[in-house]
Design an enzyme around this catalytic site. Structure first.
Site, PDB file in Angstrom:
ATOM      1  N   GLN A  34       0.844  -1.208   0.000  1.00 47.17           N
ATOM      2  CA  GLN A  34       0.000   0.000   0.000  1.00 47.17           C
ATOM      3  C   GLN A  34       0.875   1.253   0.000  1.00 47.17           C
ATOM      4  OE1 GLN A  34      -2.519  -1.266   3.301  1.00 47.17           O
ATOM      5  NE2 GLN A  34      -0.709  -1.455   4.608  1.00 47.17           N
ATOM      6  N   HIS A  65      -9.671   3.888  18.710  1.00 50.43           N
ATOM      7  CA  HIS A  65      -8.914   2.839  19.407  1.00 50.43           C
ATOM      8  C   HIS A  65      -9.622   2.372  20.681  1.00 50.43           C
ATOM      9  CE1 HIS A  65      -5.299   4.420  17.057  1.00 50.43           C
ATOM     10  NE2 HIS A  65      -5.580   3.220  16.596  1.00 50.43           N
ATOM     11  N   ASP A  89      -0.854   0.692  13.444  1.00 48.92           N
ATOM     12  CA  ASP A  89      -0.438   1.918  14.152  1.00 48.92           C
ATOM     13  C   ASP A  89      -0.257   1.644  15.647  1.00 48.92           C
ATOM     14  OD1 ASP A  89      -3.685   2.383  13.354  1.00 48.92           O
ATOM     15  OD2 ASP A  89      -3.171   2.392  15.473  1.00 48.92           O
ATOM     16  N   ASP A 109      -0.139  -7.622  11.347  1.00 48.35           N
ATOM     17  CA  ASP A 109      -0.364  -6.632  10.293  1.00 48.35           C
ATOM     18  C   ASP A 109       0.470  -7.022   9.075  1.00 48.35           C
ATOM     19  OD1 ASP A 109      -1.458  -3.377  10.344  1.00 48.35           O
ATOM     20  OD2 ASP A 109      -0.310  -4.140   8.655  1.00 48.35           O
ATOM     21  N   ASP A 159      -8.856  -4.764  13.022  1.00 47.06           N
ATOM     22  CA  ASP A 159      -8.636  -3.322  12.905  1.00 47.06           C
ATOM     23  C   ASP A 159      -7.982  -3.073  11.546  1.00 47.06           C
ATOM     24  OD1 ASP A 159      -6.500  -0.991  14.798  1.00 47.06           O
ATOM     25  OD2 ASP A 159      -7.886  -0.698  13.093  1.00 47.06           O
ATOM     26  N   THR A 161      -7.944  -1.894   7.223  1.00 43.80           N
ATOM     27  CA  THR A 161      -8.338  -0.856   6.281  1.00 43.80           C
ATOM     28  C   THR A 161      -9.695  -1.258   5.679  1.00 43.80           C
ATOM     29  OG1 THR A 161      -6.870  -2.090   4.802  1.00 43.80           O
ATOM     30  CG2 THR A 161      -6.054   0.025   5.635  1.00 43.80           C
ATOM     31  N   PRO A 166      -5.667  -5.418   0.157  1.00 43.56           N
ATOM     32  CA  PRO A 166      -5.243  -6.523   1.036  1.00 43.56           C
ATOM     33  C   PRO A 166      -6.274  -6.856   2.123  1.00 43.56           C
ATOM     34  CG  PRO A 166      -3.912  -4.543   1.436  1.00 43.56           C
ATOM     35  CD  PRO A 166      -4.731  -4.282   0.216  1.00 43.56           C
TER      36      PRO A 166
END
Ligand code: SAM
Length: 283
Positions: A34, A65, A89, A109, A159, A161, A166
């Site tokens: 990305q 969050h 993040d 991730d 959590d 995108t 992906p």
């Protein structure tokens, strides 16, 4: 606005956009997965975008969050082994590890660069990365879940995108069937489920259907404000394996041994009551 620099996320399908006035651009990296950019804004601190979509700002990330972690952890009877899919993040990881009963938190991730950028610009979100209970892996969450042992996890937090690129596989019934298999009885999955205003009759409704098709007996969406995301109104959707996700441990949430900026037991109770248009859209 003449001469001023602005970042705009255009949400073409909705005909909307969200903008932040900029000080300057800081990073621009194309990874295998990305396009990650970092900006310094006038009023929201740092801004991370992925493929042009707002991911995190210094000023308002707490809304997301906290609501991606505390409702599900206070709904589960006694969460010990937690898995975060995405979350690069590290803000969700930090919130999860505020719960003293959590014994292990594994964050998976696909893109290590997200975490490296967050360590540089959002160190406050990464303050728990070295907690002995934390493990950070950089692989595809769909693949990791497919290979995970049966009945080994208490809570799964997705959590990710948006359901494109992906992350697309993270919204499909096959993925939820794997999640159902790896959760223990009483286990719960929570997924970021986009905008109540824009997506109740599409993404959110389909998410409930895919989760139930995968065998989850109870599903519940919780709306919450999220200033910098499309429509300024976001949501998470929980699904329980042989457990009811429409109630939670009120007394424990009221007595929580850590500070929050948005989440409280009262906010949690309120978020369980959906507005009529959502109830109708979700059937
Ligand atoms: N709060 C953001 C939102 O709601 O859009 C999500 C934040 S987090 C930065 C999203 C993360 O999902 C990214 O770091 C991205 O690398 C990760 N991701 C996307 N697809 C993935 C996959 N298949 N497996 C694991 N992580 C994935």
């Amino acid at each position: 606005m003449s001469g001023e620099k602005w970042f705009f996320e255009h949400f073409d399908s909705a005909g909307t956009a969200f903008g932040l006035r900029l000080k300057k651009k800081l990073e621009d990296v194309q990874t295998e997965y990305q396009h990650i950019e970092m900006w310094e804004t006038d009023t929201f601190g740092y801004l991370m975008t992925i493929d042009g979509c707002t991911m995190v700002t210094s000023r308002d990330n707490f809304l997301y969050h906290e609501m991606m972690s505390h409702p599900v952890l206070f709904t589960h009877a006694a969460p010990k082994n937690v898995v975060i899919i995405g979350g690069g993040d590290c803000g969700t990881l930090r919130e999860v590890l505020r719960h003293p009963g959590v014994e292990k938190a594994t964050q998976i991730d696909i893109d290590e660069m997200v975490t490296r950028m967050s360590e540089k610009y959002f160190p406050e979100l990464c303050e728990s990365n070295n907690d002995p209970r934390a493990e950070l892996l950089f692989i595809d969450g769909v693949k990791w879940m497919r290979e995970c042992a049966d009945a080994s996890i208490d809570v799964i937090i997705v959590d990710s995108t948006d359901p494109v690129g992906p992350a697309e596989g993270l919204f499909k019934a096959d993925f939820f069937r794997d999640c159902h298999r790896v959760l223990r009885d009483g286990g719960i999955i929570v997924q970021q489920s986009e905008s109540p205003l824009l997506h109740s009759d599409t993404i959110i409704r389909d998410l409930h259907a895919n989760m139930r098709e995968a065998g989850f007996s109870s599903t519940q969406t919780l709306p919450f404000p999220q200033t910098s995301y499309p429509s300024g109104w976001w949501s998470c959707t929980m699904a329980g394996k042989a457990t009811d996700v429409t109630d939670f441990r009120h007394a424990d949430a009221d007595a929580k041994p850590f500070e929050t900026l948005y989440y409280s037991a009262a906010i949690h109770r309120g978020a369980l009551t959906l507005p009529p248009f959502m109830t109708r859209a979700l059937g």
